[in-house]
Design a protein around this motif. Structure first.
Motif, PDB file in Angstrom:
ATOM      1  N   ARG A 328       0.849  -1.012  -0.017  1.00 39.87           N
ATOM      2  CA  ARG A 328       0.079   0.142  -0.087  1.00 39.87           C
ATOM      3  C   ARG A 328       1.003   1.298   0.097  1.00 39.87           C
ATOM      4  O   ARG A 328       0.483   2.060  -0.866  1.00 39.87           O
ATOM      5  CB  ARG A 328      -0.987  -0.056   1.125  1.00 39.87           C
ATOM      6  N   VAL A 329       1.779   1.513   0.897  1.00 38.83           N
ATOM      7  CA  VAL A 329       2.775   2.462   1.044  1.00 38.83           C
ATOM      8  C   VAL A 329       3.386   2.716  -0.301  1.00 38.83           C
ATOM      9  O   VAL A 329       3.741   3.897  -0.621  1.00 38.83           O
ATOM     10  CB  VAL A 329       3.536   2.756   2.368  1.00 38.83           C
ATOM     11  N   ILE A 330       4.058   1.526  -0.856  1.00 40.05           N
ATOM     12  CA  ILE A 330       5.010   1.744  -1.987  1.00 40.05           C
ATOM     13  C   ILE A 330       3.973   2.451  -3.063  1.00 40.05           C
ATOM     14  O   ILE A 330       4.547   3.211  -3.839  1.00 40.05           O
ATOM     15  CB  ILE A 330       5.456   0.244  -2.390  1.00 40.05           C
ATOM     16  N   GLY A 331       2.795   1.799  -3.185  1.00 44.57           N
ATOM     17  CA  GLY A 331       1.938   2.439  -4.263  1.00 44.57           C
ATOM     18  C   GLY A 331       1.596   3.944  -4.246  1.00 44.57           C
ATOM     19  O   GLY A 331       1.384   4.772  -4.875  1.00 44.57           O
ATOM     20  N   ALA A 332       1.503   4.242  -2.739  1.00 50.61           N
ATOM     21  CA  ALA A 332       0.858   5.396  -2.327  1.00 50.61           C
ATOM     22  C   ALA A 332       1.939   6.605  -2.404  1.00 50.61           C
ATOM     23  O   ALA A 332       1.574   7.823  -2.609  1.00 50.61           O
ATOM     24  CB  ALA A 332       0.063   5.483  -0.930  1.00 50.61           C
ATOM     25  N   TYR A 333       3.080   6.241  -2.038  1.00 51.07           N
ATOM     26  CA  TYR A 333       4.164   7.152  -1.909  1.00 51.07           C
ATOM     27  C   TYR A 333       5.463   7.004  -2.654  1.00 51.07           C
ATOM     28  O   TYR A 333       6.515   6.973  -2.492  1.00 51.07           O
ATOM     29  CB  TYR A 333       4.472   7.537  -0.611  1.00 51.07           C
TER      30      TYR A 333
END
Length: 352
Positions: A328-333
């Motif tokens: 999730r955080v790889i995709g978000a940021y």
């Protein structure tokens, strides 16, 4: 490196990643990827590297010969690559255990060419402040100290403002990593250093992975005898062992803002929340940090800097929900990540 030069570099402000241990899937040491990691950090622009600390896995000490060989390898690789690049890199090594063990480790670090010992006090849970301070003084005779206020979730013990005042008064203390993940306890360290009158001699480094930007942006009014506000000079962080070139850029950006007295951009405050969210996923905050080491390993594995997530304890793995959070955080940021920088250099880092 002499103490005057170490102190100068610390107050100059630097990014110091706490490095992971590179292992093959079968649990044996992986020198190729360990070397690549060290080169990655140096080329990212870090000012120091911390080894044999929590992110490296404290359990490495259960294998004494391997521990010694690891320190030899890390120290030698840092020295040779830093010299090749014309860089000066501080070497910081973790120091753990009771007084006898800690003094021995400090001596070993000095023998292996390390500049500072990052002193963990987790073993002293339930002991009196006076006995802990006596321990610190004995270790400080072996190697200059970088104090360490470790968060309780991973073995740290609560320490008072008075303790930090007395600790900062030890002549051979050059810095303190402040990592209790707690605002009140963070202020205790800052105020303690101020009350000791050593704010100009003991550099403060954030280890609060949940509040990196706010720690670095802030000025801390103090009522100590120096009568001046203190700042965190830089960061010594497990979180900065991933996406390291972006971490170095962040620190330099903040240092420039502070030097100019510029207004803080709203975007930087927003970025602070993104970094904390990313750290929560990588460090597995939802599960009391149970998956912190494999979480760090997973990021580096995806970037090609580690072969696997393997830990010294083969049963240590990502928590059930952690992979989803990491994705999730790889995709978000994407703006927090440095895949392009790594892709540009990784073939050279992996060359013997």
């Amino acid at each position: 490196m002499n103490m005057k030069e170490i102190r100068r570099l610390l107050f100059q402000g630097m990014a110091i990643p706490a490095i992971p241990l590179a292992l093959h899937e079968d649990g044996t040491f992986d020198p190729l990827h360990q070397r690549a990691l060290l080169r990655y950090y140096i080329d990212s622009g870090v000012g120091g590297i911390a080894a044999a600390v929590h992110t490296t896995q404290f359990e490495i000490r259960e294998r004494p010969d391997f521990f010694r060989d690891f320190l030899t390898f890390v120290s030698g690789e840092i020295s040779s690559y830093a010299a090749k690049k014309g860089r000066q890199i501080l070497k910081i090594g973790g120091v753990c255990g009771n007084t006898k063990a800690a003094v021995s480790e400090a001596g070993l670090l000095r023998e292996k060419g390390f500049d500072l010992g990052l002193l963990s006090l987790a073993t002293f849970k339930g002991k009196s402040p006076d006995s802990i301070l006596e321990h610190c003084r004995k270790v400080a005779k072996e190697i200059p100290l970088f104090g360490f206020y470790l968060q309780p979730a991973v073995g740290g013990i609560p320490l008072s403002r008075d303790f930090w005042k007395d600790f900062a008064s030890i002549p051979n203390v050059l810095g303190i990593k402040v990592a209790p993940f707690n605002r009140y306890k963070t202020l205790d360290v800052v105020q303690g250093v101020s009350e000791a009158g050593r704010g100009h001699e003991v550099a403060l480094y954030t280890g609060n992975d949940d509040s990196i930007i706010f720690d670095l942006l802030s000025s801390y009014p103090c009522s100590g005898e120096e009568g001046r506000a203190l700042r965190f000079s830089g960061g010594l962080l497990g979180h900065w062992c991933v996406w390291t070139s972006k971490a170095v850029e962040l620190l330099e950006e903040i240092k420039k803002l502070r030097a100019k007295g510029s207004d803080i951009p709203f975007e930087l405050l927003e970025r602070a929340q993104k970094i904390t969210d990313a750290n929560a996923a990588i460090f597995d905050a939802q599960n009391d940090f149970a998956g912190v080491i494999p979480g760090v390993h997973e990021i580096l594995r995806r970037q090609g800097l580690l072969e696997s997530r393997r830990c010294l304890d083969p049963s240590l793995e990502l928590s059930p929900s952690q992979m989803g959070e990491i994705e999730r955080v790889i995709g978000a940021y994407p703006e927090l990540q440095d895949d392009a920088f790594i892709s540009l250099h990784i073939d050279q880092w992996l060359t013997n």
